[in-house]
Design a protein around this motif. Structure first.
Motif, PDB file in Angstrom:
ATOM      1  N   VAL A 377       0.832  -1.205   0.000  1.00  0.00           N
ATOM      2  CA  VAL A 377       0.000   0.000   0.000  1.00  0.00           C
ATOM      3  C   VAL A 377       0.862   1.248   0.000  1.00  0.00           C
ATOM      4  N   ASN A 378       1.869   1.267   0.852  1.00  0.00           N
ATOM      5  CA  ASN A 378       2.735   2.440   0.994  1.00  0.00           C
ATOM      6  C   ASN A 378       4.159   2.086   0.585  1.00  0.00           C
ATOM      7  N   ARG A 379       4.603   2.639  -0.511  1.00  0.00           N
ATOM      8  CA  ARG A 379       5.976   2.425  -0.986  1.00  0.00           C
ATOM      9  C   ARG A 379       6.955   2.886   0.092  1.00  0.00           C
ATOM     10  N   CYS A 380       8.013   2.108   0.326  1.00  0.00           N
ATOM     11  CA  CYS A 380       8.948   2.465   1.402  1.00  0.00           C
ATOM     12  C   CYS A 380      10.316   1.863   1.127  1.00  0.00           C
ATOM     13  N   ASP A 381      11.251   2.700   0.746  1.00  0.00           N
ATOM     14  CA  ASP A 381      12.608   2.261   0.415  1.00  0.00           C
ATOM     15  C   ASP A 381      13.380   1.908   1.689  1.00  0.00           C
ATOM     16  N   ASP A 382      14.495   1.201   1.522  1.00  0.00           N
ATOM     17  CA  ASP A 382      15.348   0.874   2.667  1.00  0.00           C
ATOM     18  C   ASP A 382      15.930   2.136   3.277  1.00  0.00           C
ATOM     19  N   SER A 383      16.056   2.149   4.587  1.00  0.00           N
ATOM     20  CA  SER A 383      16.737   3.246   5.273  1.00  0.00           C
ATOM     21  C   SER A 383      18.247   3.065   5.164  1.00  0.00           C
ATOM     22  N   LEU A 384      18.956   4.168   5.303  1.00  0.00           N
ATOM     23  CA  LEU A 384      20.418   4.176   5.185  1.00  0.00           C
ATOM     24  C   LEU A 384      20.999   4.939   6.361  1.00  0.00           C
ATOM     25  N   ALA A 385      21.979   4.342   7.034  1.00  0.00           N
ATOM     26  CA  ALA A 385      22.532   4.957   8.240  1.00  0.00           C
ATOM     27  C   ALA A 385      24.014   4.640   8.365  1.00  0.00           C
ATOM     28  N   ALA A 386      24.671   5.349   9.259  1.00  0.00           N
ATOM     29  CA  ALA A 386      26.073   5.081   9.584  1.00  0.00           C
ATOM     30  C   ALA A 386      26.301   5.390  11.056  1.00  0.00           C
ATOM     31  N   VAL A 387      27.251   4.718  11.638  1.00  0.00           N
ATOM     32  CA  VAL A 387      27.671   5.034  12.997  1.00  0.00           C
ATOM     33  C   VAL A 387      28.985   5.802  12.884  1.00  0.00           C
ATOM     34  N   VAL A 388      28.970   7.057  13.326  1.00  0.00           N
ATOM     35  CA  VAL A 388      30.145   7.920  13.234  1.00  0.00           C
ATOM     36  C   VAL A 388      30.463   8.442  14.630  1.00  0.00           C
ATOM     37  N   ASP A 389      31.651   8.137  15.093  1.00  0.00           N
ATOM     38  CA  ASP A 389      32.098   8.587  16.409  1.00  0.00           C
ATOM     39  C   ASP A 389      31.075   8.210  17.484  1.00  0.00           C
ATOM     40  N   GLY A 390      30.493   7.016  17.354  1.00  0.00           N
ATOM     41  CA  GLY A 390      29.567   6.507  18.341  1.00  0.00           C
ATOM     42  C   GLY A 390      28.121   6.919  18.157  1.00  0.00           C
ATOM     43  N   ASP A 391      27.832   7.825  17.213  1.00  0.00           N
ATOM     44  CA  ASP A 391      26.475   8.290  16.978  1.00  0.00           C
ATOM     45  C   ASP A 391      25.896   7.657  15.722  1.00  0.00           C
ATOM     46  N   THR A 392      24.625   7.264  15.789  1.00  0.00           N
ATOM     47  CA  THR A 392      23.933   6.768  14.604  1.00  0.00           C
ATOM     48  C   THR A 392      23.386   7.959  13.837  1.00  0.00           C
ATOM     49  N   LEU A 393      23.846   8.121  12.604  1.00  0.00           N
ATOM     50  CA  LEU A 393      23.399   9.207  11.735  1.00  0.00           C
ATOM     51  C   LEU A 393      22.570   8.613  10.605  1.00  0.00           C
ATOM     52  N   LEU A 394      21.379   9.141  10.419  1.00  0.00           N
ATOM     53  CA  LEU A 394      20.514   8.678   9.343  1.00  0.00           C
ATOM     54  C   LEU A 394      20.812   9.457   8.069  1.00  0.00           C
ATOM     55  N   TYR A 395      21.083   8.735   6.998  1.00  0.00           N
ATOM     56  CA  TYR A 395      21.283   9.366   5.692  1.00  0.00           C
ATOM     57  C   TYR A 395      20.006   9.290   4.854  1.00  0.00           C
ATOM     58  N   ARG A 396      19.203   8.262   5.112  1.00  0.00           N
ATOM     59  CA  ARG A 396      17.886   8.142   4.492  1.00  0.00           C
ATOM     60  C   ARG A 396      16.967   7.490   5.522  1.00  0.00           C
ATOM     61  N   ARG A 397      15.918   8.199   5.902  1.00  0.00           N
ATOM     62  CA  ARG A 397      15.000   7.716   6.937  1.00  0.00           C
ATOM     63  C   ARG A 397      13.739   7.205   6.250  1.00  0.00           C
ATOM     64  N   SER A 398      13.560   5.888   6.255  1.00  0.00           N
ATOM     65  CA  SER A 398      12.427   5.326   5.531  1.00  0.00           C
ATOM     66  C   SER A 398      11.971   4.048   6.228  1.00  0.00           C
ATOM     67  N   ARG A 399      12.097   2.883   5.575  1.00  0.00           N
ATOM     68  CA  ARG A 399      11.604   1.638   6.163  1.00  0.00           C
ATOM     69  C   ARG A 399      12.212   1.398   7.550  1.00  0.00           C
ATOM     70  N   GLY A 400      11.343   0.991   8.474  1.00  0.00           N
ATOM     71  CA  GLY A 400      11.780   0.709   9.836  1.00  0.00           C
ATOM     72  C   GLY A 400      11.675   1.900  10.775  1.00  0.00           C
ATOM     73  N   TYR A 401      11.634   3.116  10.217  1.00  0.00           N
ATOM     74  CA  TYR A 401      11.551   4.329  11.030  1.00  0.00           C
ATOM     75  C   TYR A 401      10.241   5.088  10.803  1.00  0.00           C
ATOM     76  N   VAL A 402       9.711   4.997   9.595  1.00  0.00           N
ATOM     77  CA  VAL A 402       8.496   5.722   9.232  1.00  0.00           C
ATOM     78  C   VAL A 402       7.294   4.801   9.449  1.00  0.00           C
ATOM     79  N   PRO A 403       6.215   5.306  10.048  1.00  0.00           N
ATOM     80  CA  PRO A 403       5.858   6.723  10.278  1.00  0.00           C
ATOM     81  C   PRO A 403       6.050   7.215  11.717  1.00  0.00           C
ATOM     82  N   SER A 404       6.974   6.658  12.482  1.00  0.00           N
ATOM     83  CA  SER A 404       7.197   7.151  13.851  1.00  0.00           C
ATOM     84  C   SER A 404       7.507   8.646  13.814  1.00  0.00           C
ATOM     85  N   PRO A 405       6.866   9.437  14.670  1.00  0.00           N
ATOM     86  CA  PRO A 405       7.041  10.892  14.607  1.00  0.00           C
ATOM     87  C   PRO A 405       8.255  11.379  15.384  1.00  0.00           C
TER      88      PRO A 405
END
Length: 776
Positions: A377-405
């Motif tokens: 029903v709702n198209r949703c691409d893979d999310s993309l992330a990296a751990v940099v200096d201990g922090d998780t940085l999202l480069y693409r926020r999509s599947r697994g995170y959406v639609p959490s506000p």
């Protein structure tokens, strides 16, 4: 009479010892096993009452001894199910109702929808075990799921989140599934996608024309992949294009057919052990790979990495994910332990999501299809992330995170739409104190991209039960997103400057509502003066901003041609900082192989024709990348900067190699010293790694000095960093160290990307504040 009075007193004492509370819980509490959790806790505490899903969340009636009710409330508040997210928890004491039992009752809708649809969740260990257990009725079934895992957002049409309002409505449950679904003690209780081989969706393996091929689907897939063929696989939120990650010829074929010359492919590995054969994985990265969100994680390649260069040309990193559906796990039950798993589309078009459409959209790319009959029903691409200096940085926020506000630090009185940017588009719907950032929509430079934005927006508004009343959009007059904003019925529309939106996005992402210094670094954003901005030091808040410092303007010969050909931008930097004559000589030496085109570029610069001025950080990175011979022509956005960034030394080691000089004159940051320093090092045959590191150090020093000057003038000590250039690992890690050491409070993105995927959040917040100033 005495005995009667005693009996009456005992009854009153008994009544007084009981309590009846209504508990209303809002947040991500539907589709995550919350009701069976409540039911079991109620039984454990000896309570009567009920629990139901309502439009406003989960509503619980709990009655019993006061101490038991108190204990029950404590558990609900402090120990909710793993996938639940509680945003508000309210209790109200009511008169006793004398419930006879504790029941789970039919879900109720309502006009005021506040319950949240949960994101899609990666396969849980229990369902994985059943999928591979020959004695279990789910053995070998590619759609095994329970309340702890499986599709959610991608299958739901409306709230409350119940099976009839999902794409599973067309699959009537068999008696076994119905029994599990109705049993409050079963982990599949009210798991809306619950299914088995008897009653659920099926997979089909077809040829390029969609003709079903007979045989075991896994064997057919393995045979095709072993022959170097391209498989279009229907996953959770859309199609993937799959091929053998060890086959260079197959990779070249996929690149040619997909129109993806150099942009890195993501891979999926059978398990974490396989990932570690190719990449360095620390504990935080391992945890992220195994998380319910299961994003693609950008990892550093091992020294002994031996996969084909065609996977990630020019890079020392690799985007990796683990299987997150039963279908993926079953696919890895054969001869392959690593497969390319890239988005199922041509170039930058939207992800294919339905079988019939995929036949047309992926024609000429896929040799075979593996699809199923459960509608996405709702198209949703893979999310993309990296751990940099201990922090998780999202480069693409999509599947697994959406639609959490994302929570914001104020309560909006109107529903506000931030419609996003032109590239990496996402949109944001601001409702009360929650910002709902959409899944990745992508590029809008096509009719298909525009349609994807509008259909996604309509679906989001339907799920939230709202319609936008105020709209924020980018100031750029030629952005499709800005023109599309005019088609959204609204009582107020507000043009928002690109870099101001980045600043406010970072502030809101951190729950901060105050003046801050913004260091906004990206490729291009339309400025208030009509030029292209991109290396900006601002001061501002949710309403307004001031431009304090910026990189000196440099012309882009040929406009977009300079973006696609970084060597052109390098020629412009030479022309600007060495002068026309000396710059031309240096350009002829460095770029002699460009021939007549170089002469054309130099004439454009001399005449100032078709040479829009830019202060973009990304364009400076492009120029340096070309000067070093790293990337002279870019086939995807940010390629030159990404490849340059991967040349740097480790941040701790790199801190000691020095930095190129710079000058800040008035509001303008001059990169002349940087350019001349690089040319000197090239003459000395210094290594590209050292030059790249000194360049990055210069950027960090520029930031630190500009921030110091702004703080001295304004007294502001909070610094917010945003923009796509902050995805650079070295730049982020060094700035994260030096700015706090200098006494500044540093804010960076944690819930939305720093790139244009987070732009919409800032647009929505600014638009709301401006509407409020005008209308309230």
């Amino acid at each position: 009479m005495v005995r009667m009075a005693q009996r009456q007193g005992a009854r009153e004492e008994k009544l007084e010892s009981k309590r009846h509370y209504r508990i209303t819980i809002k947040g991500t509490v539907q589709g995550v096993g919350f009701r069976p959790f409540v039911y079991n806790q109620a039984l454990a505490h000896g309570l009567t009452g009920s629990v139901l899903n309502a439009g406003r969340g989960v509503v619980i009636e709990a009655e019993g001894p006061a101490s038991a009710v108190d204990g029950f409330i404590r558990v609900l508040r402090n120990e909710p199910p793993r996938l639940a997210r509680i945003d508000s928890f309210a209790t109200e004491e009511l008169p006793l109702a004398d419930y006879a039992s504790f029941d789970i009752i039919t879900s109720a809708g309502g006009d005021d929808i506040e319950a949240l649809v949960p994101p899609d969740v990666g396969l849980c260990p229990d369902c994985a075990r059943e999928t591979f257990d020959p004695t279990d009725r789910h053995f070998g079934y590619p759609f095994t799921n329970c309340t702890n895992c499986g599709p959610r957002f991608t299958i739901v049409r409306d709230l409350p989140y119940d099976r009839p309002k999902t794409s599973m409505a067309v699959f009537p449950m068999c008696p076994d599934c119905a029994r599990e679904y109705r049993d409050p003690l079963d982990r599949r209780f009210h798991a809306q996608p619950v299914a088995c081989p008897v009653c659920g969706p099926d997979v089909e393996f077809t040829d390029a024309e969609g003709q079903v091929m007979e045989g075991d689907w896994r064997t057919l897939c393995w045979d095709a992949l072993g022959q170097g063929k391209i498989l279009a696989l229907k996953s959770l939120g859309g199609f993937h294009l799959v091929c053998d990650a060890r086959n260079p010829e197959g990779l070249r074929t996929l690149r040619r057919r997909k129109g993806r010359n150099a942009k890195p492919f993501a891979v999926m590995c059978r398990d974490l052990e396989i990932v570690r054969q190719y990449c360095l994985v620390d504990e935080a990265e391992a945890e992220l790979l195994r998380s319910p969100q299961a994003p693609i994680v950008v990892l550093q390649q091992r020294d002994e990495y031996d996969l084909p260069v065609e996977l990630a040309p020019g890079l020392k990193s690799l985007g990796v994910m683990l299987p997150y559906t039963p279908l993926h796990h079953l696919l890895f039950g054969g001869p392959f332990d690593i497969l390319v798993m890239t988005s199922g589309n041509y170039s930058e078009l939207p992800l294919a999501k339905e079988n019939a459409d995929a036949l047309g959209e992926l024609a000429g790319i896929a040799d075979y299809y593996l699809w199923h009959n459960r509608e996405i029903v709702n198209r949703c691409d893979d999310s993309l992330a990296a751990v940099v200096d201990g922090d998780t940085l999202l480069y693409r926020r999509s599947r697994g995170y959406v639609p959490s506000p994302v929570s914001v630090p104020f309560e909006a009185e109107r529903v506000v739409l931030g419609i996003g940017g032109e590239m990496k588009n996402t949109f944001c719907l601001l409702k009360r104190d929650k910002a709902f950032v959409s899944q990745h929509v992508g590029e809008l430079d096509s009719v298909e991209g525009e349609d994807n934005l509008f259909s996604s927006l309509v679906g989001f508004q339907r799920l939230l039960g709202i319609e936008a009343e105020v709209v924020g959009y980018d100031l750029h007059p030629d952005y499709r997103s800005s023109r599309l904003a005019a088609r959204v019925p609204a009582e107020g529309r507000y043009a928002v400057q690109h870099h101001h939106a980045h600043l406010v996005s970072c502030l809101a992402d951190n729950g901060v509502d105050e003046q801050a210094i913004g260091v906004i670094l990206d490729g291009t954003g339309y400025g208030g003066d009509g030029t292209l901005w991109g290396f900006e030091v601002l001061t501002g808040d949710y309403t307004s901003f001031n431009r304090e410092y910026h990189l000196g303007y440099v012309s882009l010969p040929g406009g977009e041609q300079a973006v696609r050909n970084p060597w052109r931008t390098a020629v412009s930097y030479l022309h600007t900082y060495l002068g026309a004559e000396a710059g031309a000589r240096e350009a002829a030496r460095l770029f002699e192989d460009t021939g007549q085109e170089l002469a054309i570029v130099q004439r454009l610069l001399e005449r100032g024709f078709n040479c829009p001025p830019s202060s973009g950080c990304g364009r400076l990175f492009d120029a340096v990348s070309a000067l070093l011979g790293v990337c002279r022509q870019a086939s995807y956005e940010g390629q030159a900067a990404i490849e340059l960034g991967e040349l740097t030394l480790d941040p701790e080691e790199g801190a000691g190699v020095g930095a190129y000089p710079f000058v800040i004159d008035g509001q303008v940051i001059s990169a002349e010293g940087v350019v001349r320093g690089i040319l000197d090092d090239l003459q000395k045959r210094e290594s590209r790694e050292i030059i790249a590191t000194r360049f990055h150090n210069a950027i960090v020093e520029i930031i630190l000095e500009a921030v110091r000057r702004v703080a001295a003038a304004t007294g502001i000590r909070t610094v917010a960093i945003s923009g796509g250039s902050w995805q650079n690992r070295y730049l982020f890690a060094r700035s994260k160290k030096v700015l706090p050491e200098a006494g500044y409070r540093l804010l960076y993105h944690r819930n939305v990307p720093a790139n244009d995927g987070g732009l919409c959040l800032g647009q929505a917040v600014i638009a709301y504040r401006r509407w409020r100033e005008e209308c309230v």
